[in-house]
Design an enzyme around this catalytic site. Structure first.
Site, short mmCIF file in Angstrom:
data_model
loop_
_atom_site.label_atom_id
_atom_site.label_comp_id
_atom_site.label_asym_id
_atom_site.label_seq_id
_atom_site.Cartn_x
_atom_site.Cartn_y
_atom_site.Cartn_z
N ASN A 122 45.80 32.64 31.28
CA ASN A 122 44.93 33.56 31.28
C ASN A 122 45.02 34.89 31.01
O ASN A 122 44.29 35.63 31.45
CB ASN A 122 44.55 32.68 33.23
CG ASN A 122 45.83 32.76 33.70
OD1 ASN A 122 46.11 31.93 33.88
ND2 ASN A 122 45.52 33.76 34.73
N GLY B 70 37.70 25.31 39.84
CA GLY B 70 38.75 25.29 38.62
C GLY B 70 40.46 24.53 38.99
O GLY B 70 41.03 23.62 39.40
N THR B 71 40.54 25.14 40.38
CA THR B 71 41.26 25.66 41.21
C THR B 71 41.67 23.81 41.81
O THR B 71 42.49 23.10 42.22
CB THR B 71 41.47 26.59 42.37
OG1 THR B 71 41.78 27.74 41.60
CG2 THR B 71 42.73 25.92 43.67
N HIS C 34 32.83 29.34 36.46
CA HIS C 34 32.29 31.06 35.94
C HIS C 34 32.71 31.77 34.48
O HIS C 34 33.00 33.07 34.74
CB HIS C 34 32.43 31.17 37.17
CG HIS C 34 34.27 31.26 37.66
ND1 HIS C 34 34.72 32.71 37.68
CD2 HIS C 34 34.59 30.69 38.32
CE1 HIS C 34 36.33 32.42 37.94
NE2 HIS C 34 35.92 31.05 39.07
N GLN D 151 40.81 28.47 31.40
CA GLN D 151 40.48 29.51 30.01
C GLN D 151 39.89 29.13 28.76
O GLN D 151 38.89 30.36 28.37
CB GLN D 151 41.36 31.05 30.21
CG GLN D 151 42.01 31.05 30.58
CD GLN D 151 40.69 32.62 32.10
OE1 GLN D 151 40.35 32.72 30.45
NE2 GLN D 151 40.68 32.84 32.80
N THR E 32 28.60 15.81 49.23
CA THR E 32 27.23 16.27 48.60
C THR E 32 27.54 17.31 47.51
O THR E 32 28.01 18.11 47.72
CB THR E 32 25.87 17.27 50.02
OG1 THR E 32 26.32 15.55 50.79
CG2 THR E 32 25.17 16.86 48.98
N CYS F 137 43.84 36.86 40.80
CA CYS F 137 43.71 36.37 41.88
C CYS F 137 45.53 36.47 42.53
O CYS F 137 46.04 36.41 43.20
CB CYS F 137 44.01 34.47 41.22
SG CYS F 137 43.29 34.22 40.69
N SER G 229 36.00 25.64 34.65
CA SER G 229 35.46 26.28 35.91
C SER G 229 34.20 26.46 35.64
O SER G 229 34.72 27.74 34.71
CB SER G 229 36.58 26.71 36.18
OG SER G 229 35.66 28.07 37.88
N1 PLP Z 1 43.43 28.58 36.11
C1 PLP Z 1 43.37 29.05 35.09
C2 PLP Z 1 44.28 29.10 33.73
C3 PLP Z 1 42.65 30.10 35.94
O1 PLP Z 1 42.57 31.37 34.52
C4 PLP Z 1 41.65 30.45 36.87
C5 PLP Z 1 40.99 31.57 37.42
O2 PLP Z 1 41.76 32.97 36.96
C6 PLP Z 1 41.94 29.08 37.60
C7 PLP Z 1 42.87 28.11 37.06
C8 PLP Z 1 41.48 28.74 38.85
O3 PLP Z 1 39.75 29.17 38.44
P1 PLP Z 1 38.96 28.69 39.72
O4 PLP Z 1 38.94 30.59 39.95
O5 PLP Z 1 37.45 28.29 39.39
O6 PLP Z 1 39.19 28.44 41.28
#
Ligand code: PLP
Length: 389
Positions: free
Chosen positions: A149, A70-71, A205, A183, A241, A329, A203
């Protein structure tokens, strides 16, 4: 009993997702860019996954970019868009974004971009009026998260999308609109056309798929240039890849989640409400943070006044209950999200996020409601600020 209530940090990968992924490690293991049949088989799987994701998001297949997380999707959308302009300008976000967006903006500010961080009200919603007033002639990009989140509050993305669309009709330089839907994906229906966004990040996961794989939706015709250099993979936007096992897992997990969206929504919501009601009934001096109108069903953020969230988490952990103080995070720092909601420092310190998934049960919530009141009481007895109540 072991209870996992930190599903907004990450989720268990569903068995059916693991089964979907397994053949792509050692049976269909070709490089999707290779000419031979091994490569073609991998490429076929990759494109099948792309079609599935595109259908679910109501996008076209060439609008789906598989990324590393996601990042990464957020970074490609934000920096990629701004890199495509040959000038600096004004960019808009909110005060409650995840650091995957917020830190991009802080960095861009250092590079000379002018930034607006929109306020939120005490439920975590931005004001449409403030948003409209913040738009300037030199605004290039708006990035507003779909669901927060920490508190689960949903933003009016559709309304923002149509405001931007209207404004763009009379402008030479289009304003681009990105939403971080990390989220909300898998929890509520996502339709990129209805939302009116140019970019959207998800994302795997967070919805019972594997870690280390994400999607960036990029609307056809959006002006974006690569921020990474290498091969021509993923529409020239994400060289490297392709991680076929994880991409297959992402597509399967997204499919699973939309197939049981309604069932999961109501089950998870009832677990959340059971915990919320039990806490309010059994524990004095608590505050439920977020919106009770526009919210995700799987996040419950509660402030237990007069104690420290971290101490409560440690004691809950000792009783096999996993929750968090907010974003995984940002562990260790006071929540910028709760501060933006105007919550006082005492309540921020004692805030805990419980986040639910489809593997949670009512029995688990009963266990939490058995353990939580005595744990909070024990900690409050040690607090110099607590006078009883
Ligand atoms: N954006 C939001 C709102 C999130 O909650 C998160 C992860 O907690 C991310 C981005 C980042 O996702 P990733 O862990 O896949 O980099």
């Amino acid at each position: 009993m072991k209870v996992y209530l930190d599903n907004s940090a990450t989720t268990a990968v569903d068995e059916s997702v693991v089964d979907e992924m397994l053949p792509y490690f050692s049976k269909i293991y070709g490089n999707a860019s290779s000419f031979h049949s091994f490569g073609r088989d991998a490429k076929m799987a990759l494109e099948k996954a792309r079609i599935k994701v595109a259908e679910i998001l109501n996008a076209e297949t060439d609008e789906i970019i598989f990324t590393g997380c996601g990042t990464e999707s957020d970074n490609i959308a934000i920096f990629g868009t701004l890199n495509s302009f040959n000038k600096k300008g004004h960019i808009i976000t909110t005060k409650i974004e995840h650091h995957a967006v917020l830190y991009c903006f802080e960095h861009l500010q250092k590079l000379g971009y002018e930034t607006t961080y929109l306020n939120v009200d005490k439920t975590g919603r931005i004001s449409i009026d403030e948003f409209k007033k913040s738009i300037r002639d030199d605004t290039l990009l708006v990035s507003i998260m779909h669901a927060n989140n920490e508190v689960g509050t949903l933003q009016p993305i559709e309304e923002i999308g149509s405001i931007i669309k209207e404004i763009n009709k009379t402008r030479k330089d289009k304003i681009y609109f990105h939403t971080d839907a990390v989220q909300s994906a898998g929890k509520i229906k996502l339709d990129v056309k209805k939302l009116g966004v140019d970019y959207l990040a998800i994302s795997a996961h967070k919805f019972n798929g594997p870690k280390g794989v994400g999607v960036l939706y990029k609307k056809r015709g959006s002006n974006i240039s690569s921020i990474m250099f290498g091969g021509h993979h993923e529409n020239n936007l994400r060289p490297g890849t392709e991680n076929i096992p994880c991409i297959m897992g992402l597509a399967k997990a997204l499919e699973n989640s939309v197939n049981s969206l309604e069932k999961n929504y109501s089950n998870i919501l009832s677990l959340r409400n059971k915990l919320r009601d039990g806490i309010i009934k059994k524990i004095p001096n608590v505050l439920i943070n977020g919106s009770d109108e526009y919210f995700l069903p799987n996040i419950l953020n509660v402030s237990f006044n007069f104690i420290e969230g971290e101490s409560l988490l440690a004691r809950l952990d000792a009783k096999q209950i996993a929750a968090s103080t907010g974003s995984a995070c940002a562990t260790g720092s006071l929540s910028h999200v709760l501060a933006a909601l105007g919550i006082d420092a005492l309540a921020i310190q004692g805030a805990i996020r419980f986040s639910f998934g489809h593997n949670n049960t009512a029995e688990e919530i009963d266990y939490v409601l058995e353990v939580l009141p005595e744990t909070v009481e024990g900690l409050r007895k040690m607090s110099p600020l607590w006078k009883g109540g």
